[in-house]
Motif scaffolding. Structure first.
Motif, PDB file in Angstrom:
ATOM      1  N   ASP A  57     -11.838   0.528   1.807  1.00  0.00           N
ATOM      2  CA  ASP A  57     -10.819   0.863   2.857  1.00  0.00           C
ATOM      3  C   ASP A  57     -11.795   1.198   4.296  1.00  0.00           C
ATOM      4  OD1 ASP A  57      -8.606   1.242   4.146  1.00  0.00           O
ATOM      5  OD2 ASP A  57      -8.043   2.897   2.943  1.00  0.00           O
TER       6      ASP A  57
ATOM      7  N   GLU B 168      -7.880   2.347  -3.210  1.00  0.00           N
ATOM      8  CA  GLU B 168      -8.501   2.179  -1.941  1.00  0.00           C
ATOM      9  C   GLU B 168      -9.200   3.116  -1.842  1.00  0.00           C
ATOM     10  OE1 GLU B 168      -5.921   1.130   1.269  1.00  0.00           O
ATOM     11  OE2 GLU B 168      -4.792  -0.466   0.223  1.00  0.00           O
TER      12      GLU B 168
ATOM     13  N   GLU C  28       0.696  -1.269  -0.081  1.00  0.00           N
ATOM     14  CA  GLU C  28      -0.123   0.132  -0.083  1.00  0.00           C
ATOM     15  C   GLU C  28       0.980   1.206  -0.027  1.00  0.00           C
ATOM     16  OE1 GLU C  28      -2.814   0.568   3.262  1.00  0.00           O
ATOM     17  OE2 GLU C  28      -3.505   2.395   2.514  1.00  0.00           O
TER      18      GLU C  28
ATOM     19  N   ASN D 268      -4.248   5.023  -2.352  1.00  0.00           N
ATOM     20  CA  ASN D 268      -5.677   5.610  -1.591  1.00  0.00           C
ATOM     21  C   ASN D 268      -6.103   6.572  -2.570  1.00  0.00           C
ATOM     22  OD1 ASN D 268      -5.785   4.233   1.100  1.00  0.00           O
ATOM     23  ND2 ASN D 268      -3.548   4.971   1.020  1.00  0.00           N
TER      24      ASN D 268
HETATM   25 CA    CA Z   1      -5.597   2.612   2.815  1.00  0.00          CA
END
Ligand code: CA
Ligand code: C2E
Ligand code: CA
Length: 253
Positions: free
Chosen positions: A170, A143, A58, A111
Motif C-alpha cells: 500500500d 494491504e 477495499e 488493510n
Molecule cells: Ca489501503
C-alpha cells in the motif's frame, strides 16, 4: 504518552496538550465502542482500467458515531494502545463474512497495520477467519503499507502468501523501501500513492515505475483517481487497476 513530561517545552504548548487529552479520551472510549459494534466497514471499488469492471473492493474502517474521528486517527490510537489486535481481527472477520456472502469472485482487500504483522498469532488468526467465514483465500487481499516497520516481518509476509491470500503493497512510492527489499516477498499488487498522480500528466517516471512493478510480478493499482482525465492517463501508462472518487466512493457493501 506519559513520557512526554520529560520533553520540556512541548508540555507548555496548549494545542499539543489538548491533542493529547483528546487521544487519551479516544483511547478510553474505543474498547467499549468495539464491543458495541460501532466500528464498521465501507467498501470502495477496485476497478480494472482496461474495461471498467469492478474486480474487488477495499474495506475501509468507519467509526459509526456522530462526530467520530476518521480511520487515520482512530487506527493510530488503536496501534498505540494495542487495541489494534482485537479491532483488526474484528474488521477482518467482518470483511470476510460480508465478502463471503457475495457470490462471484469479488476480491476483498483489507488493510493490515504493521503492528498486527508483529503478532506471532497473525497467520493462524487469518487462516481461522478464512475457515470460519468460508471466504476462499484467493479472494482475500491484505494491504500492507510500505513502511520501515512492516517490511522486516518477512517470515509473516511469506506465511501469509503461503495461505493463498494476495498481498498488496500500500502507498507504494511514499519513500521507505528500495526495490531490493521487496525481492523474495510475495507481493502481488503495488498500490501507487495518490501523490504520484500529481505528476502523471508528464508520464515519464510513472511509466517506469509501472514497468518495474510488472517486471517484479506485481500488478499495479493507481489510487486517488478523481477525474476522467487521470483515469485515461493511468490506463495509457499501463496501470492495471484504479481506485478513487471518480470510479466510486467508499460505501456500505
Ligand atoms: Ca489501503
Ligand atoms: P488508505 O489505505 O491509503 O486508503 C485510501 C484512502 O483514500 C481512504 O481514506 C479513501 O477514502 C481515500 N480515497 C479514496 N479515493 C480517493 C480520492 O479519489 N481522493 C482522495 N483525496 N481520497 C480518496 P480513509 O477511508 O479515510 O482511510 C484513511 C487511511 O486509514 C487508509 O489509507 C488506511 O491507511 C487507514 N485505514 C482505513 N481503514 C483501515 C483498517 O480497517 N485497518 C487499518 N489498519 N487501517 C485502515
Ligand atoms: Ca493507500
Amino acid at each position: 504518552w506519559a513520557r512526554h513530561d520529560r520533553r520540556g517545552p512541548e508540555l507548555f504548548d496548549p494545542g499539543r496538550a489538548a491533542e493529547e487529552r483528546r487521544r487519551h479520551r479516544l483511547a478510553a472510549e474505543m474498547p467499549a465502542a468495539l464491543d458495541r459494534g460501532e466500528f464498521v466497514l465501507h467498501y470502495q471499488p477496485l476497478v480494472r482500467l482496461a474495461d471498467g469492471v469492478t474486480i474487488g473492493v477495499e474495506a475501509l474502517a468507519r467509526w459509526n458515531r456522530p462526530g467520530a474521528p476518521g480511520p487515520q486517527q482512530f487506527i493510530q490510537v488503536a496501534e498505540r494502545t494495542g487495541l489494534i489486535h482485537r479491532l483488526g481481527r474484528a474488521l477482518l472477520e467482518q470483511a470476510c463474512r460480508e465478502g463471503a456472502a457475495r457470490s462471484g469472485d469479488l476480491l476483498i482487500s483489507v488493510n493490515l497495520s504493521p503492528v498486527q504483522l508483529a503478532d506471532p498469532g497473525l497467520v493462524a488468526t487469518v487462516a481461522d477467519i478464512l475457515h470460519r467465514t468460508g471466504l476462499p483465500a484467493a479472494r482475500l487481499q491484505l494491504e500492507i503499507t510500505e513502511t520501515a516497520e512492516a517490511l522486516p516481518y518477512r517470515a509473516a509476509l511469506i506465511a501469509l502468501g503461503d495461505l493463498g491470500v494476495r498481498l498488496a503493497l500500500d502507498d507504494f512510492g511514499t519513500g521507505y523501501s528500495s526495490l531490493a527489499v521487496l525481492t523474495g516477498l510475495p507481493f502481488t499488487e503495488a498500490k501507487l500513492a495518490a501523490e504520484f498522480l500529481a505528476g502523471a500528466g508528464h508520464g515519464g517516471v510513472l511509466r517506469h515505475i509501472v514497468e518495474a512493478c510488472h517486471a517484479m510480478g506485481m500488478t499495479v493499482t493507481a489510487e486517488g483517481i478523481e477525474t476522467a482525465e487521470q483515469e485515461q492517463i493511468l490506463r495509457d501508462l499501463g496501470c492495471d487497476h484504479g481506485q478513487g472518487y471518480h470510479l466510486g466512493r467508499p460505501a456500505p457493501l
